[in-house]
Design an enzyme around this catalytic site. Structure first.
Site, short mmCIF file in Angstrom:
data_model
loop_
_atom_site.label_atom_id
_atom_site.label_comp_id
_atom_site.label_asym_id
_atom_site.label_seq_id
_atom_site.Cartn_x
_atom_site.Cartn_y
_atom_site.Cartn_z
N ASP A 23 0.86 -1.18 0.00
CA ASP A 23 0.00 0.00 0.00
C ASP A 23 0.90 1.24 0.00
O ASP A 23 1.89 1.28 0.73
CB ASP A 23 -0.87 -0.05 1.27
N ASN A 25 -0.65 4.57 0.02
CA ASN A 25 -1.33 5.79 0.48
C ASN A 25 -2.08 5.62 1.80
O ASN A 25 -2.92 6.45 2.16
CB ASN A 25 -2.30 6.31 -0.59
N ASP A 27 -4.41 3.58 2.78
CA ASP A 27 -5.82 3.17 2.87
C ASP A 27 -5.97 1.68 3.19
O ASP A 27 -7.08 1.15 3.20
CB ASP A 27 -6.59 3.54 1.58
N ASP A 31 -1.54 -1.16 -3.90
CA ASP A 31 -1.86 -0.39 -5.10
C ASP A 31 -0.68 -0.38 -6.07
O ASP A 31 0.40 -0.90 -5.75
CB ASP A 31 -2.29 1.04 -4.73
N ASP A 100 -3.75 -10.39 -16.01
CA ASP A 100 -4.80 -11.40 -15.84
C ASP A 100 -5.94 -10.97 -16.76
O ASP A 100 -6.31 -9.79 -16.81
CB ASP A 100 -5.29 -11.37 -14.39
N ASP A 201 -8.15 -16.28 -17.24
CA ASP A 201 -8.87 -16.85 -16.10
C ASP A 201 -9.99 -17.80 -16.52
O ASP A 201 -10.71 -17.53 -17.49
CB ASP A 201 -9.48 -15.66 -15.33
N HIS A 324 -2.89 -17.43 -5.76
CA HIS A 324 -3.83 -16.76 -4.86
C HIS A 324 -5.06 -17.60 -4.53
O HIS A 324 -5.92 -17.16 -3.77
CB HIS A 324 -4.27 -15.44 -5.51
N ASP A 325 -5.18 -18.79 -5.13
CA ASP A 325 -6.33 -19.66 -4.86
C ASP A 325 -5.95 -20.87 -4.01
O ASP A 325 -6.80 -21.72 -3.74
CB ASP A 325 -6.91 -20.20 -6.19
C1 NOJ Z 1 -10.10 -18.22 -10.97
C2 NOJ Z 1 -9.40 -17.16 -10.17
O1 NOJ Z 1 -8.07 -17.53 -10.00
C3 NOJ Z 1 -10.18 -17.02 -8.88
O2 NOJ Z 1 -9.49 -16.24 -7.93
C4 NOJ Z 1 -11.53 -16.45 -9.21
O3 NOJ Z 1 -12.34 -16.43 -8.05
C5 NOJ Z 1 -12.25 -17.29 -10.27
N1 NOJ Z 1 -11.40 -17.73 -11.33
C6 NOJ Z 1 -13.37 -16.50 -10.88
O4 NOJ Z 1 -12.83 -15.50 -11.73
#
Ligand code: NOJ
Length: 553
Positions: A23, A25, A27, A31, A100, A201, A324-325
């Protein structure tokens, strides 16, 4: 034009989840100026490409994976000028920029959807998937990935629209040629602005069975049935991907990584074999709960072997343990307690030893771990909240439901980046949008940079080694036969060089079978370097060693 396949093979890609990176700023939200301020970190690590999780304008129902304007930047992240600066500064440092691209669905706040839902006869009425009610209810029994029905009713049209993910993520109708044109021109606009590639995605769901039959899958506790088996990987989807390739990927020679739900190697290969003219690489999506329950070193070794055989003649591999998943890799595949440092290094050494393009997810390079928030209210991930709800519906106690949510939550990977030991880990001077992992006081970038034996320095060495080692970047892979499922013995070779590696994927010592590798092999790097390095004969818990054969052998 430079030869495409060549530059792809030399990349190490760093994934940034912008909301949690830095971050600037106060908040509490990461960013783009924050990312710019941390480019020295990326250059020091040695990576040469970044993949930015979505930075487009979005109401943030799913942290940017719900886009309301594909050609604007999310206000919380900065401006288009900031993005231009980021792209310029990355390029000046020799870092490629991968965006992405989320085009299976948009946000319900996208102007396309706002027009589409207004009537049955407007010019964008077929940009989304609309169906009449069936017996006064949803058109079928399909569940949305984030819970509840996959259909939402809109009174203005007297119809339901389809959403695989949340109801704020309506699926785009790829059968509409006009919609496809709009998407291709948006992609071209980004490529002309300087983007070097796209991570695309949820791309295995583009084509839907237009008769929308009921799903045979058993219902979830809330009564709706998962529909993945009916919408995933249909021939029409491959047709749309090839069209994207013809129109954008190939003419502009950009890097492409498809995120696909693929049940097996054969299915995965259909997206990436060169002759298919679809993607350069694929990231297979496996739901966290499945990965957590079914993962084993033996299974991983088999998958590595299968995908290597399938693609070695005419394909390439995206190599990753984290994104991130997923849960944090050291918590999932390693040991985030007693063997935290050693197992984090072992995983890095295995991944970077494999053929393909390595991906490093932010924080992985310092061994960031899973988080356990004490209340479901502290979680942000819609998937975790859905898990919690579904568990309560099955009669689980709130404690049991929270435990399950903690385990599968994608927030494990999304807590703010741990830069130093100052308050909020140096991520923000404000209140972070998601809690910082309290272990930042001892797991942070600053302390690891000063420590030559840290996980961070192990990553630096691996990335540097790949740059100078033809065997690592282009060589063949051989997986040597050993009796234990938890021991990986690998060989990478090309005419100029031969490397070997050991990886003990367990908390137990393991004896190395005699004469597996020549006595002359020289250890280059070990997960036990802090303890003096390789001792031979018996590998300690999570010990990993990379060796090189002297030239000419
Ligand atoms: C896959 C992405 O990696 C995930 O984070 C997202 O929730 C779903 N696709 C829907 O876009």
């Amino acid at each position: 034009m430079e030869a495409k396949k060549d530059w792809i093979k030399d990349l190490v890609i760093y994934q940034i989840y912008p909301r949690s990176f830095q971050d600037s700023n106060g908040d509490g939200i990461g960013d783009i100026p924050g990312i710019i301020s941390r480019l020295d970190h990326l250059s020091d690590l040695g990576i040469n490409a970044v993949w930015l999780s979505p930075v487009y304008r979005s109401p943030n129902d799913d942290n940017g994976y719900d886009i309301s304007d594909y050609q604007q930047i999310m206000e919380e992240f900065g401006s288009m000028q900031d993005w231009d600066q980021l792209c310029l500064q990355c390029h000046q440092r020799g870092i490629r920029v991968i965006m992405d691209l989320v085009v299976n669905h948009s946000s319900d706040e996208h102007p396309w959807f706002e027009m589409s839902k207004s009537s049955r006869s407007n010019e964008k009425s077929d940009y989304y998937i609309w169906r009449n009610p069936k017996d006064g209810k949803e058109p079928n029994n399909w569940a949305s990935v984030f819970g509840g029905s996959a259909w939402e009713y809109v009174p203005q049209r007297g119809q339901y629209y389809y959403h695989l993910f949340s109801k704020k993520q309506p699926d785009l109708n790829w059968a509409s040629p006009q919609l496809r044109e709009e998407i291709f021109s948006m992609m071209e606009w980004w490529v002309k602005k300087g983007v070097d590639g796209f991570r695309v995605d949820a791309i295995s769901y583009l084509d839907k069975p237009l008769d929308f039959p009921d799903s045979p899958a058993p219902p979830m506790p809330d009564g709706y049935s998962p529909s993945g088996c009916l919408v995933n990987g249909r021939p029409g989807t491959h047709g749309y991907i090839r069209e994207m390739n013809r129109r954008i990927f190939s003419p502009f020679n950009i890097l492409t990584v498809g995120e696909v739900a693929a049940a097996d190697t054969e299915e995965l290969t259909r997206y990436v074999a060169t002759g298919r003219e679809e993607f350069d690489m694929a990231i297979p999506f496996v739901p966290p709960v499945v990965e957590i329950n079914e993962w084993s070193p033996g299974k991983l070794r088999e998958e590595i072997a299968r995908s290597y055989d399938a693609l070695k003649q005419d394909g390439w591999w995206a190599r990753f343990f984290s994104n991130h998943d997923k849960p944090r890799q050291v918590s999932l595949y390693g040991n985030d307690q007693e063997y935290w440092e050693i197992s984090a290094k072992m995983l890095a050494m295995l991944l970077h030893f494999l053929p393909g393009t390595p991906f490093v997810y932010q924080g992985e390079e310092i061994g960031m771990t899973n988080i356990s928030f004490s209340s479901i209210e502290d979680y942000n991930d819609p998937d975790a909240k859905n898990t919690y709800r579904q568990m309560l519906l099955t009669g689980a106690s709130p404690e049991e439901a929270l435990k399950q949510a903690q385990m599968v939550s994608r927030d494990n990977a999304r807590t703010p980046m741990q830069w130093d030991s100052t308050p909020n880990a140096g991520f923000t001077t404000g209140t972070p949008w998601l809690g910082v992992n309290p272990n930042y006081r001892h797991i942070n970038v600053q302390s690891q940079k000063q420590d030559p034996f840290s996980i961070y320095h192990c990553y630096k060495s691996l990335i540097a080694l790949r740059k100078t080692s033809p065997a690592l970047s282009r060589g063949d892979l051989e997986i040597l036969e050993v009796p234990e499922d938890t021991l990986f013995v690998l060989k990478r070779s090309c005419p100029e060089e031969t490397l070997f590696s050991f990886h003990n994927f367990s908390e137990h010592p393991v004896k190395i079978p005699a004469s597996l590798i020549p006595d002359t092999a020289q250890p280059l790097l070990s997960s036990y370097d802090r303890q003096g390095g390789y001792r031979g004969d018996i590998l300690r818990p999570y010990e990993s060693v990379i060796f090189r054969l002297p030239a000419g052998e």
